[in-house]
Design a protein around this motif. Sequence first.
Motif, PDB file in Angstrom:
ATOM      1  N   GLN A  85       2.104  -3.514  -2.599  1.00 15.32           N
ATOM      2  CA  GLN A  85       3.123  -4.217  -2.935  1.00 15.32           C
ATOM      3  C   GLN A  85       4.159  -3.171  -3.657  1.00 15.32           C
ATOM      4  OE1 GLN A  85       2.179  -6.348  -6.947  1.00 15.32           O
ATOM      5  NE2 GLN A  85       3.334  -8.148  -6.251  1.00 15.32           N
ATOM      6  N   TRP A  86       3.670  -2.214  -4.344  1.00 17.15           N
ATOM      7  CA  TRP A  86       4.787  -1.192  -4.841  1.00 17.15           C
ATOM      8  C   TRP A  86       5.796  -0.554  -3.802  1.00 17.15           C
ATOM      9  CZ3 TRP A  86       6.314   3.798  -3.881  1.00 17.15           C
ATOM     10  CH2 TRP A  86       6.743   4.470  -5.100  1.00 17.15           C
ATOM     11  N   ILE A  87       5.181  -0.739  -2.488  1.00 15.28           N
ATOM     12  CA  ILE A  87       5.924  -0.030  -1.200  1.00 15.28           C
ATOM     13  C   ILE A  87       6.792  -1.022  -0.855  1.00 15.28           C
ATOM     14  CG2 ILE A  87       5.605   0.534   1.233  1.00 15.28           C
ATOM     15  CD1 ILE A  87       3.173   2.324   0.244  1.00 15.28           C
ATOM     16  N   PHE A  88       6.035  -2.357  -0.813  1.00 10.83           N
ATOM     17  CA  PHE A  88       7.116  -3.544  -0.227  1.00 10.83           C
ATOM     18  C   PHE A  88       8.332  -3.602  -1.131  1.00 10.83           C
ATOM     19  CE2 PHE A  88       7.505  -8.086  -1.565  1.00 10.83           C
ATOM     20  CZ  PHE A  88       8.566  -8.374  -0.781  1.00 10.83           C
ATOM     21  N   GLN A  89       8.066  -3.801  -2.433  1.00  5.18           N
ATOM     22  CA  GLN A  89       8.945  -3.909  -3.530  1.00  5.18           C
ATOM     23  C   GLN A  89      10.188  -2.646  -3.555  1.00  5.18           C
ATOM     24  OE1 GLN A  89       6.691  -4.419  -7.040  1.00  5.18           O
ATOM     25  NE2 GLN A  89       6.900  -6.862  -6.696  1.00  5.18           N
ATOM     26  N   ARG A  90       9.523  -1.406  -3.232  1.00  8.79           N
ATOM     27  CA  ARG A  90      10.338  -0.235  -3.579  1.00  8.79           C
ATOM     28  C   ARG A  90      11.213  -0.181  -2.123  1.00  8.79           C
ATOM     29  NH1 ARG A  90      13.743   2.966  -3.550  1.00  8.79           N
ATOM     30  NH2 ARG A  90      13.784   5.080  -4.181  1.00  8.79           N
ATOM     31  N   LEU A 110       6.415  -3.608   5.954  1.00  5.31           N
ATOM     32  CA  LEU A 110       5.888  -2.247   5.802  1.00  5.31           C
ATOM     33  C   LEU A 110       4.649  -2.362   4.678  1.00  5.31           C
ATOM     34  CD1 LEU A 110       5.969   0.900   6.225  1.00  5.31           C
ATOM     35  CD2 LEU A 110       7.626   1.061   4.261  1.00  5.31           C
ATOM     36  N   GLY A 111       4.797  -3.309   3.796  1.00  8.00           N
ATOM     37  CA  GLY A 111       3.651  -3.466   2.790  1.00  8.00           C
ATOM     38  C   GLY A 111       2.483  -3.991   3.448  1.00  8.00           C
ATOM     39  N   LEU A 112       2.566  -4.770   4.534  1.00  9.01           N
ATOM     40  CA  LEU A 112       1.441  -5.248   5.227  1.00  9.01           C
ATOM     41  C   LEU A 112       0.768  -4.166   6.211  1.00  9.01           C
ATOM     42  CD1 LEU A 112      -0.299  -7.832   6.201  1.00  9.01           C
ATOM     43  CD2 LEU A 112       1.452  -8.140   7.961  1.00  9.01           C
ATOM     44  N   PHE A 113       1.515  -3.337   6.602  1.00  5.17           N
ATOM     45  CA  PHE A 113       0.869  -2.265   7.328  1.00  5.17           C
ATOM     46  C   PHE A 113       0.188  -1.468   6.260  1.00  5.17           C
ATOM     47  CE2 PHE A 113       1.562   2.326   8.103  1.00  5.17           C
ATOM     48  CZ  PHE A 113       0.837   2.378   9.603  1.00  5.17           C
ATOM     49  N   GLY A 163       9.537   7.533  -2.556  1.00  4.27           N
ATOM     50  CA  GLY A 163      10.039   6.135  -3.395  1.00  4.27           C
ATOM     51  C   GLY A 163      10.060   6.660  -4.729  1.00  4.27           C
ATOM     52  N   VAL A 164       9.361   7.717  -5.248  1.00  2.00           N
ATOM     53  CA  VAL A 164       9.281   8.250  -6.526  1.00  2.00           C
ATOM     54  C   VAL A 164      10.409   9.214  -6.837  1.00  2.00           C
ATOM     55  CG1 VAL A 164       8.201   9.653  -8.190  1.00  2.00           C
ATOM     56  CG2 VAL A 164       6.847   7.836  -6.928  1.00  2.00           C
ATOM     57  N   TRP A 165      10.607  10.245  -5.838  1.00  2.00           N
ATOM     58  CA  TRP A 165      11.687  11.201  -6.052  1.00  2.00           C
ATOM     59  C   TRP A 165      13.124  10.664  -5.999  1.00  2.00           C
ATOM     60  CZ3 TRP A 165       8.628  15.473  -3.501  1.00  2.00           C
ATOM     61  CH2 TRP A 165       7.429  15.683  -4.314  1.00  2.00           C
ATOM     62  N   LEU A 166      13.231   9.759  -5.077  1.00  3.98           N
ATOM     63  CA  LEU A 166      14.761   9.296  -4.546  1.00  3.98           C
ATOM     64  C   LEU A 166      15.142   8.036  -5.545  1.00  3.98           C
ATOM     65  CD1 LEU A 166      14.743  10.098  -0.920  1.00  3.98           C
ATOM     66  CD2 LEU A 166      15.272  11.640  -2.665  1.00  3.98           C
TER      67      LEU A 166
END
Length: 476
Positions: free
Chosen positions: A112-117, A123-126, A413-416
């Motif tokens: 979910q973090w990846i999907f929202q970011r 990609l979130g499902l992957f 996702g964290v650094w950029l």
Amino acid sequence: MNPELFKYVLIGGYALLVYWLSFMGLRKTFSAESFAIGNKDMNPVVVGITLAASISSTATFVINPGFVYVHGVSAYLHFAVAGALGIFTAFIVLTRGFLRVGEAQGSLTIPQWIFQRFNSRGLGLFFAIINLLSITFVVLILVGCSLLVTGLFPVDQKTALVLVVLFVFSYVLIGGTYAHAYTNTLQGIMMMGVAIGLFAHGLHYLGADPLTKLRAVGADYASVYNAGSTLYYDFFSVFLSGFVISFALMLQPHILTKVLYLRGSGDTTKFITTTVVSGSVFMLMLMLGFYARLAGYEIDAQDAVVREYLLREFMGSAGGEIVLAFIFVALLAAGMSTLDGILVSLSAMVVTDILKPMGLADRHGLLVSRCVLVGVGLIGLWLAWNPPALVGLFAQTGVYGLAAASIAPILLGVWLRGAVPLWVIAPAAFIGLATHLTGNLFLGVTNPAVSATYGIFAALGWSTVALLFRQAGTRI
């Protein structure tokens, strides 16, 4: 007290205490969200001990000392030095940034973090699907715990497997994240006591000149790089891969999502300090591999080294058997402390990232989370029923693949701060996973840490080139 009776009283008391803590968690669990990450009201020390116990678990306490027993100093350096540095670096680098993004998005899971970011449901499902690779670590823990139960009680390993599954799944089913955090605090304290005690108990095997004693086993055994080992033979396999994969392993859903339990960024320093101190104590358990070798114990099954060492050291006297019972219960607690975290993360991920996007109503989320938990338990039991010869390598293949796929999306996702194109992130995740699995399963790379490190470098290399290409295109 009779040692046999003491074993049953001790395990019964431990089980009752765990269930009591679980029911305390039940009182605070009223939704799928509170089942997954709690209500953000936990003390950072509790979260820190919970995390350290989740990281260490059966791998550090039961399985990894077997690698030290077989491969020697090189294996110890891989796990205790390079691995520890990777873990600690990851927390220092990632904790604040991941918490900042997770709080802003209200994330419950890594997919979910990846999907929202990155604003990509696909990609979130992957990531939700490949996070199911965590089931390989469930198998490791179930096998490790079943070996301990057979050393403690007169039951066969398959019966022990069923008992372990019934116990841990039942208390997590009741209390979710709160059961996991409260019981891990109890279990983490027990684990620290046992790690210190066993480290001190076996120090006499090292003598005044530990290196000479290790060389007596074999020159390769005492070397930084073990030329006779297929796993730990050079700088890359001992140090670099140990550091890189341990850093990446902190991106596992049952580990990094602990950051989301915190009340805010003000708790991060206390949280990181507690995690580092507790984790350093747990690493002392790796010394049991050296102790078993220097004691002259011939142990055929690498995964059973800790069990056999403890049985030979403490059996034979009433006092020793009482101590052994407490040690075995603490080692079981080490396994439970990671297993319950993986279970909570997997059930939350399936509900949040797979079923809810398909139309699952929020009011059914908690019930379905618990049903998924039961399903994971049955799959884990099936895979552990006839485990592979080296369950440690089996688990590493699956979990390291997850780490190789996750590292580029999480780091970027964290650094950029700004938007990152999907055409940069999605291929990086696929490249990391595919490179690792190809090397490990088809190209003869025996050590999963080495193949996963190749995958991580490939994923980060693609990301770097793609971002530079994008930046150059923007300038033009």
